[in-house]
Design a protein around this motif. Sequence first.
Motif, PDB file in Angstrom:
ATOM      1  N   LYS A  15       0.862  -1.180   0.000  1.00  0.00           N
ATOM      2  CA  LYS A  15       0.000   0.000   0.000  1.00  0.00           C
ATOM      3  C   LYS A  15       0.898   1.230   0.000  1.00  0.00           C
ATOM      4  CE  LYS A  15      -3.540   2.274   2.787  1.00  0.00           C
ATOM      5  NZ  LYS A  15      -4.301   2.169   4.062  1.00  0.00           N
ATOM      6  N   THR A  17       0.968   5.394  -0.229  1.00  0.00           N
ATOM      7  CA  THR A  17       0.208   6.631  -0.121  1.00  0.00           C
ATOM      8  C   THR A  17       1.114   7.779  -0.543  1.00  0.00           C
ATOM      9  OG1 THR A  17      -1.057   5.732   1.739  1.00  0.00           O
ATOM     10  CG2 THR A  17      -1.129   8.116   1.429  1.00  0.00           C
ATOM     11  N   ASP A  19       1.418  12.018  -1.617  1.00  0.00           N
ATOM     12  CA  ASP A  19       0.862  13.370  -1.540  1.00  0.00           C
ATOM     13  C   ASP A  19       0.987  13.972  -2.932  1.00  0.00           C
ATOM     14  OD1 ASP A  19       0.271  16.038  -1.135  1.00  0.00           O
ATOM     15  OD2 ASP A  19       1.504  16.220   0.672  1.00  0.00           O
TER      16      ASP A  19
END
Length: 111
Positions: A15, A17, A19
Amino acid sequence: MPKQTVTVDVVHTVKVTLDTDKLTQEFCDQFSETINYFGDSDEDMNEVVEEHAKHLATLYSNGAIYDIPGSTQAKQFIEGYGPLGEMNISIEGEVTEINTTDFGLNTQAAE
């Protein structure tokens, strides 16, 4: 002694993530010059995010994320991105499956 050949599929679930505010056109241009071209943020941001996520997941799976030597805090660093905290990137993962798909003896003699 004959050689043995085993094919093993290892599945990592990772996973990532990102920005998207950090994936500026300036960052994309510099990344393209030094690492690889993953698209332009001013064209298709979804493609840029997907390509960077795949790249980061591959690096994570290959163990290419490391702590910065001499850092007072355990900061993780990735070539082309720098410290993950500064890029606001988080990555977590696990091996979810290991399968032996082929097992056999290679009849060639070992050298």
